[in-house]
Design a protein around this motif. Structure first.
Motif, PDB file in Angstrom:
ATOM      1  N   ALA A 331       0.905  -1.280  -0.084  1.00  7.64           N
ATOM      2  CA  ALA A 331      -0.230  -0.041  -0.034  1.00  7.64           C
ATOM      3  C   ALA A 331       0.780   1.165  -0.189  1.00  7.64           C
ATOM      4  O   ALA A 331       2.006   1.365   0.827  1.00  7.64           O
ATOM      5  CB  ALA A 331      -0.925   0.021   1.331  1.00  7.64           C
ATOM      6  N   GLN A 332       0.511   2.058  -0.905  1.00 12.55           N
ATOM      7  CA  GLN A 332       1.300   3.563  -0.926  1.00 12.55           C
ATOM      8  C   GLN A 332       0.439   4.745  -0.468  1.00 12.55           C
ATOM      9  O   GLN A 332       0.881   5.805  -0.183  1.00 12.55           O
ATOM     10  CB  GLN A 332       1.738   3.725  -2.251  1.00 12.55           C
ATOM     11  CG  GLN A 332       2.709   2.724  -2.694  1.00 12.55           C
ATOM     12  CD  GLN A 332       3.233   2.805  -4.029  1.00 12.55           C
ATOM     13  OE1 GLN A 332       2.745   3.818  -4.708  1.00 12.55           O
ATOM     14  NE2 GLN A 332       4.044   2.196  -4.674  1.00 12.55           N
ATOM     15  N   LYS A 333      -0.919   4.684  -0.641  1.00 10.86           N
ATOM     16  CA  LYS A 333      -1.986   5.743  -0.066  1.00 10.86           C
ATOM     17  C   LYS A 333      -3.081   5.348   0.779  1.00 10.86           C
ATOM     18  O   LYS A 333      -3.019   6.031   1.961  1.00 10.86           O
ATOM     19  CB  LYS A 333      -2.493   6.122  -1.589  1.00 10.86           C
ATOM     20  CG  LYS A 333      -1.474   6.798  -2.351  1.00 10.86           C
ATOM     21  CD  LYS A 333      -2.218   7.314  -3.692  1.00 10.86           C
ATOM     22  CE  LYS A 333      -1.058   7.778  -4.699  1.00 10.86           C
ATOM     23  NZ  LYS A 333      -1.918   8.596  -6.012  1.00 10.86           N
ATOM     24  N   HIS A 334      -3.644   4.320   0.614  1.00  9.71           N
ATOM     25  CA  HIS A 334      -4.932   4.310   1.292  1.00  9.71           C
ATOM     26  C   HIS A 334      -5.489   2.549   1.561  1.00  9.71           C
ATOM     27  O   HIS A 334      -5.312   1.940   0.415  1.00  9.71           O
ATOM     28  CB  HIS A 334      -6.139   5.000   0.565  1.00  9.71           C
ATOM     29  CG  HIS A 334      -7.207   5.350   1.575  1.00  9.71           C
ATOM     30  ND1 HIS A 334      -8.444   6.110   1.313  1.00  9.71           N
ATOM     31  CD2 HIS A 334      -7.657   4.875   2.932  1.00  9.71           C
ATOM     32  CE1 HIS A 334      -9.102   6.332   2.158  1.00  9.71           C
ATOM     33  NE2 HIS A 334      -8.878   5.474   3.081  1.00  9.71           N
ATOM     34  N   ILE A 335      -5.623   2.287   2.745  1.00 11.47           N
ATOM     35  CA  ILE A 335      -6.260   1.061   3.004  1.00 11.47           C
ATOM     36  C   ILE A 335      -7.624   1.029   3.561  1.00 11.47           C
ATOM     37  O   ILE A 335      -7.788   1.717   4.466  1.00 11.47           O
ATOM     38  CB  ILE A 335      -5.440   0.197   3.875  1.00 11.47           C
ATOM     39  CG1 ILE A 335      -3.964  -0.270   3.373  1.00 11.47           C
ATOM     40  CG2 ILE A 335      -5.924  -0.953   4.444  1.00 11.47           C
ATOM     41  CD1 ILE A 335      -2.995  -0.750   4.017  1.00 11.47           C
ATOM     42  N   ARG A 336      -8.491   0.475   3.081  1.00 16.30           N
ATOM     43  CA  ARG A 336      -9.880   0.483   3.570  1.00 16.30           C
ATOM     44  C   ARG A 336     -10.379  -0.928   3.997  1.00 16.30           C
ATOM     45  O   ARG A 336     -10.293  -1.804   3.191  1.00 16.30           O
ATOM     46  CB  ARG A 336     -10.817   1.065   2.244  1.00 16.30           C
ATOM     47  CG  ARG A 336     -10.571   2.397   2.232  1.00 16.30           C
ATOM     48  CD  ARG A 336     -11.796   3.012   1.048  1.00 16.30           C
ATOM     49  NE  ARG A 336     -11.489   4.363   0.673  1.00 16.30           N
ATOM     50  CZ  ARG A 336     -10.798   4.529  -0.402  1.00 16.30           C
ATOM     51  NH1 ARG A 336     -10.046   3.763  -1.109  1.00 16.30           N
ATOM     52  NH2 ARG A 336     -10.738   5.825  -0.663  1.00 16.30           N
ATOM     53  N   ILE A 337     -11.052  -1.239   4.973  1.00 15.35           N
ATOM     54  CA  ILE A 337     -11.320  -2.403   5.633  1.00 15.35           C
ATOM     55  C   ILE A 337     -12.823  -2.234   6.036  1.00 15.35           C
ATOM     56  O   ILE A 337     -13.121  -1.539   7.004  1.00 15.35           O
ATOM     57  CB  ILE A 337     -10.483  -3.038   6.737  1.00 15.35           C
ATOM     58  CG1 ILE A 337      -8.988  -3.228   6.283  1.00 15.35           C
ATOM     59  CG2 ILE A 337     -10.885  -4.363   7.330  1.00 15.35           C
ATOM     60  CD1 ILE A 337      -7.984  -3.311   7.190  1.00 15.35           C
ATOM     61  N   GLN A 338     -13.614  -3.289   5.675  1.00 17.16           N
ATOM     62  CA  GLN A 338     -14.851  -3.285   6.258  1.00 17.16           C
ATOM     63  C   GLN A 338     -15.163  -4.933   6.546  1.00 17.16           C
ATOM     64  O   GLN A 338     -14.989  -5.692   5.808  1.00 17.16           O
ATOM     65  CB  GLN A 338     -15.948  -3.017   5.280  1.00 17.16           C
ATOM     66  CG  GLN A 338     -17.460  -3.016   5.952  1.00 17.16           C
ATOM     67  CD  GLN A 338     -18.647  -2.383   4.977  1.00 17.16           C
ATOM     68  OE1 GLN A 338     -18.518  -1.918   3.962  1.00 17.16           O
ATOM     69  NE2 GLN A 338     -19.729  -2.156   5.732  1.00 17.16           N
TER      70      GLN A 338
END
Length: 484
Positions: A331-338
């Motif tokens: 990852a370089q910018k954004h990790i999203r987890i739901q």
């Protein structure tokens, strides 16, 4: 004989102690020699030492993985090679379609999955039961040759009955129908949905049904996969079980939330092959692909690159776990987890926290209303470990959200049946879809962002404001998190 009986009566306490010591010692040795996770080994050794008889019995009952790995992993490799070499394109331009950092992630995935990345797929999100169940029933009604259906929970309710009726109609048209349901998931409703299949002629099997006998492979290992394949051309997969509580038409109040996926393209073959393996493992019947697949006349207009990631307590035990680590690393910018059940182990916590310390934005969305009280308490006890590193945690508003979504840099996504907990990542059989596609990943990311806009942030102050009694309760429950 009388003398022997007198001896046993006189020394029964000593004999019971000796037997308990021997059984406990055997259980301890087995746990130490076979467990891959040191925490699991220590936990089981502790249980056995504290209660030699009951602890050893419990360990032999649910602590030993008796899955026959060689039988479970009898993949039809020649079928896979035939598909790769003859019909479908293996995607190689990952940097162009997702981003240069995902080239290394693809290499990691190649080591973790038996499936290659294939292009020419169309994957459509179906948010909620109002969209997913009608689409599934319509697909069943359109079947002309074969239907393969697999679910963890298959409730005997309005939605379940509608799907059974559609399957019966298909069978009456001459369609071959196979249905595989987890033995525990089939018991979530009374009477079981199995009663509706009687005398229909449809082949129905229960995954690991013998969970209270010593012949059981392992009572604690469940098949959590959700797959529906129609004529080998159209598939549905994701995290959605068969339950009326996900439909606004039937449930009282707002329905529970989830996201399922409709799939066309060569990825359907991979999902069908996963079903074949589970069906063969459960019933010993080997299905022939040439009887289950209709060759599509045209490929989908969408050109999404994707593959299946299978995991379970066999040789695939760490596949999804390691893929998540690798995704966090690139990852370089954004990790999203739901995730409805967010209880990552220390390795995944370290991966997320390292990403956050590198300056990556990490957003974690969990339900505000959880259907599992103990899991919710354990989650609250552990959130400080990601908040301290700079991750952002949110609790959704509204009804329980069962969605399982994960995106990195709007270029890669992982969707499917796995939760971020030990049960999904070590105990259950799961199937997820690894997607390399910017439009798809962006769409999933936007879905998470919309939910975050309505969500309530959880901060360190939020956790500290809880009463000592609640914090202590949460920590005690958290100690059992590997088994929740």
């Amino acid at each position: 004989m009388t003398a022997l009986w007198a001896f046993l009566l006189e020394y029964q306490t000593h004999l019971l102690f000796g037997v308990g010591l021997l059984v406990g010692l055997l259980a301890t040795i087995h746990a130490a020699m076979t467990k891959r996770d040191v925490r699991a080994a220590i936990a089981w050794v502790g249980v056995v030492i504290l209660s030699p008889f009951f602890g050893a019995f419990l360990y032999f009952l649910v602590g030993i993985n008796r899955i026959n790995r060689s039988r479970r992993l009898q993949h039809n490799e020649y079928l896979l090679q035939e598909q790769v070499n003859g019909k479908h394109q293996v995607t190689t331009n990952i940097a162009e379609i997702s981003g240069s950092q995902f080239e290394s992630l693809k290499k990691a995935g190649n080591q973790l999955s038996r499936f290659p990345i294939w292009s020419n797929n169309d994957i459509t999100p179906l948010p909620g039961g109002d969209e997913a169940y009608p689409a599934m029933i319509a697909a069943i009604d359109s079947a002309t040759k074969t239907i393969a259906m697999q679910s963890y929970i298959f409730d005997n309710d309005v939605v379940g009955k509608r799907i059974v009726q559609a399957l019966v109609r298909a069978h009456q048209r001459g369609v071959t129908v196979k249905v595989l349901i987890d033995a525990i998931g089939a018991k979530y409703s009374r009477p079981s949905i199995i009663s509706l299949f009687k005398n229909t002629g449809i082949d129905v099997a229960l995954f690991e049904a013998h969970f209270f006998t010593f012949k059981m492979p392992y009572s604690n290992l469940r098949c959590h996969r959700k797959i529906l394949v129609i004529d080998g051309q159209l598939a549905f997969s994701g995290g959605m079980n068969i339950r009326e509580s996900f439909t606004s038409e039937i449930c009282r109040g707002e329905p529970m939330k989830d996201v399922h996926f409709q799939i066309r393209g060569p990825l359907v073959f991979q999902l069908l092959l996963v079903f074949f393996h589970d069906w063969s493992f459960t019933t010993q019947e080997k299905l022939k692909p040439d009887l289950w697949i209709l060759t599509p006349e045209t490929l989908p207009e969408s050109n999404i690159a994707a593959r299946c990631i299978t995991s379970g307590p066999d040789n695939d035990i760490t596949s999804t776990h390691r893929l998540i680590q690798a995704a966090c690393a690139v990852a370089q910018k954004h990790i999203r987890i739901q995730s409805p059940y967010f209880l990552p182990d220390q390795v995944l916590l370290g991966a997320l926290n390292t990403a956050a310390r590198r300056g990556i934005r990490v957003d974690i969305l969990i339900p505000g209303n959880n259907n599992l009280y103990l899991v919710n308490c354990a989650m609250m006890a552990q959130l400080n470990q990601v908040l301290d590193a700079g991750c952002h945690v949110w609790r959704s508003n509204g009804p329980f959200d069962h969605s399982k979504l994960f995106t990195v840099d709007d270029g890669w996504a992982l969707v499917g049946s796995s939760n971020w907990d030990a049960r999904s990542l070590r105990l259950n059989f799961e199937v997820d879809i690894e997607v390399y596609d910017r439009p798809f990943s962006t769409r999933i990311g936007q879905h998470i962002d919309r939910e975050i806009e309505k969500a309530i942030p959880i901060t360190r102050e939020t956790l500290k404001s809880m009463s000592f009694i609640k914090q202590l309760r949460n920590k005690i429950i958290w100690l059992a998190s590997p088994y929740l």
